[in-house]
Design a protein around this motif. Structure first.
Motif: not given
Length: 665
Positions: A90-91, A99-102, A305-306, A310-312
């Motif tokens: 997700h990161r 996005k900000i969590n990258g 898992e993917i 992706l949802a996260i």
């Protein structure tokens, strides 16, 4: 070396079944992630993609043989490095979507980031600099007595860059434990290898550097694992660089928009039969280690898992623009450390003050390394580091090959490992050979992903000594324009010592300009002890009301001589000391007080710091001005050698005339 599908032999004897299944999963994961990303690319949910399909075995294999705390420096086609290091998907998805969590808060895309948590240092688009950075990390391992190695990737196209050759040469000369991994995938974008190099194998290039090299089938995961495991274990015990050429093929375009129309169909068909995942899967099926149901179960698990990640990522937010945050993240924030001037004072020269600052800093910071051409036993061309080897040893006072770019990259690598570096340009003019890693790597480090570059680059500069066009330039304005760099330029011995110590203490990249004409002409009573002056603060040397002189470096000293000769008094003389960050508070205060400003620089005027200061004063102090802001600089020519030409090239006679005109205005 050519390969056929039939000569792709997997030697799985000696491997536990669980290990082989795990390796299969590691190969599958980047392939399935990428297949999903290609769908998202077509949907406009990611902006760009560099495909590694067909090359997964290299990234997975290299990462698998490394210890978890060993650094790896991948390229933009090495998704398998990130998945094998178990970076949360997700990161990665947030990173690719800005996005900000990258890992870069939306400030960079693709794999242009690093993460200490997973010991991965990403590349920049210029490709080559990461090779020298790997040298720096490996050097830190050696200096810290760690039996570790560093792995760094390049494509075959990148081996034509000067950074590649500088990095290999440095690593060879210094016996650095680096695995240089070349993914030879046949094309640099659309240019075939036949148009890129003439040697039969890129591994042969190691011979010119006295290096060991190997050629490995880049589509055979077990060959990669077996050979690299042995090499890596030996390199940890016997530090040295090793060049590995992986023969492979890129099955998709350089990036998706470029396509593969330039690739002959028979080549695509040939390499499709050598797909690293399909062939390894078939081997496991043939051996009874895997069955179709279990293979489908593994694929389903990875796909789930993917989708979950992706949802996260879909819930993650895009960055919001906050000007203060953006500006504050350009540099690592640090509290200014003040060391008061006290103790014994002695009259020394400008050059001695610099030497004192370096010596005291070496004593204070055991993790500080000095690097430069001829700086060890010889003491540098100006003898500033004379005697340093005897006190600090050759590990910390390092003669370098003539490779400015590579050594600046080494300094960046040392910083990644928590060390400090001071790099001496033998002459500031030579920094042009190291321009790329300064402005595109060091300067953008912290803003992109929060890594500081604890690097000082010493820049012996300036005219007036008859050194001609290539040893006399005032090139500070090359760097004052670049966000992320600090530029310091003292004019006297007291400041030279204090500001160099402050620069070394600062965890951000600092270019420290030291004018050669001041080395042995400027003497001053300088405190014997360790002390600093804050970077970014100008000094008001004289105070008055009729006009303001703004200058720095040797030009400041010339200005002082002229006003003394002309018996001009009652003026402000502002010594900038630091050009970036610029002390606009002091500049504006003086301009508003006197109403007349003349700016003197040894640099030529067009695009100079003098031009910037003039513009800022005009914008911010216009209503206080009683005359136009005057700029005086050197001629718009290269710097001539002959004395009469150099004297008239320099701005000082013109300054004398302009100063009188401004007083009378």
């Amino acid at each position: 070396m050519s390969y056929s599908a039939t000569d792709m032999i997997f030697d799985s004897e000696g491997y536990h079944q669980d290990f082989l299944i795990d390796l299969y999963e590691k190969l599958l994961k980047p392939r399935l992630v990428e297949e999903k990303m290609l769908i998202l690319l077509r949907q406009g949910k990611v902006s760009k993609w560099f495909s590694g399909i067909g090359q997964e075995a290299i990234a997975v294999g290299v990462t698998s043989i490394l210890q978890e705390d060993e650094y790896i420096l991948p390229m933009h086609r090495n998704l398998g490095v990130f998945t094998t290091r178990n970076v949360p998907l997700h990161r990665l998805f947030s990173q690719w979507q800005g996005k900000i969590n990258g890992f870069t808060k939306g400030r960079d895309r693709s794999f242009h980031f690093g993460t200490h948590e997973y010991k991965i240092i990403g590349m920049i688009s210029h490709l080559g600099p990461q090779l020298g950075v790997a040298d720096g990390i490996a050097l830190a391992h050696k200096l810290q007595n760690e039996k570790k190695l560093t792995a760094v990737f390049s494509g075959e196209g990148g081996t034509s860059e000067g950074d590649f050759h500088e990095a290999l040469n440095i690593a060879a000369v210094w016996d650095l434990p680096v695995l240089f991994c070349i993914e030879n995938n046949a094309y640099g974008l659309s240019t075939p290898t036949s148009e890129q190099y003439r040697c039969e194998h890129l591994a042969d290039r190691a011979k010119g550097y006295g290096m060991e090299s190997h050629i490995i089938d880049g589509n055979n995961i077990l060959e990669i694992h077996q050979k690299l495991s042995n090499i890596a274990n030996d390199v940890r015990e016997n530090p040295r660089p090793v060049l590995i050429e992986f023969k492979t093929f890129r099955m998709r375009g350089h990036e998706e928009a470029s396509g593969t129309a330039y690739v002959p169909d028979e080549d695509l068909a040939h390499w499709r039969e050598r797909d690293p995942i399909v062939r390894f899967e078939q081997h496991l099926l043939d051996r009874g280690i895997l069955n179709w149901d279990w293979a489908e179960h593994i694929k389903c698990k990875i796909k789930q898992e993917i989708e979950a990640h992706l949802a996260i990522a879909s819930e993650d937010r895009l960055p919001e623009f906050d000007e203060t945050i953006e500006l504050n993240d350009v540099f690592k924030v640090t509290e200014n450390q003040y060391f008061e001037i006290s103790g014994e004072i002695s009259e020394i020269r400008f050059i001695d003050a610099i030497s004192d600052a370096l010596r005291l800093s070496m004593r204070k910071h055991p993790n500080l390394v000095l690097m430069g051409q001829d700086i060890a036993e010889y003491g540098g061309v100006f003898k500033i580091t004379k005697g340093f080897v005897e006190e600090f040893g050759k590990d910390r006072v390092r003669n370098t090959p003539i490779c400015e770019s590579g050594i600046i990259e080494v300094a960046a690598g040392l910083s990644i490992k928590g060390m400090k570096a001071v790099v001496e340009m033998q002459f500031a003019d030579f920094v042009s050979s190291g321009f790329n890693p300064i402005v595109n790597y060091l300067a953008k480090f912290h803003y992109r992903w929060g890594q500081n570059a604890d690097v000082v680059i010493r820049m012996p500069c300036g005219a007036g000594v008859g050194a001609g066009p290539f040893h006399s330039q005032s090139n500070e304005s090359w760097f004052t324009k670049v966000p992320g760099l600090k530029v310091v330029y003292p004019s006297n011995p007291v400041d030279a010592k204090a500001l160099l110590i402050a620069a070394i203490n600062d965890p951000n990249p600092v270019l420290y300009f030291e004018h050669k004409a001041l080395y042995r002409t400027q003497r001053q009573e300088v405190p014997f002890d360790y002390y600093t002056t804050e970077i970014g603060k100008a000094s008001l040397l004289k105070e008055g009301t009729i006009l303001t002189i703004i200058s720095y470096g040797a030009a400041l000293q010339e200005a002082l001589k002229i006003i003394e000769e002309e018996k001009i008094d009652y003026i402000d003389v502002l010594d900038l000391r630091t050009l970036q960050p610029l002390d606009t508070i002091s500049i504006f205060a003086s301009a508003r007080k006197t109403g007349k400003v003349i700016i003197l620089t040894e640099d030529s005027l067009f695009g100079s710091i003098a031009s910037e200061i003039s513009a800022q004063i005009t914008e911010n102090c216009f209503e206080f001005l009683d005359a136009p802001v005057i700029r005086v600089g050197s001629l718009e020519t290269p710097i001539p050698f002959a004395s009469i030409l150099e004297t008239n090239y320099l701005p000082y006679q013109r300054f004398r005339e302009k100063l009188k005109e401004l007083i009378e205005y």
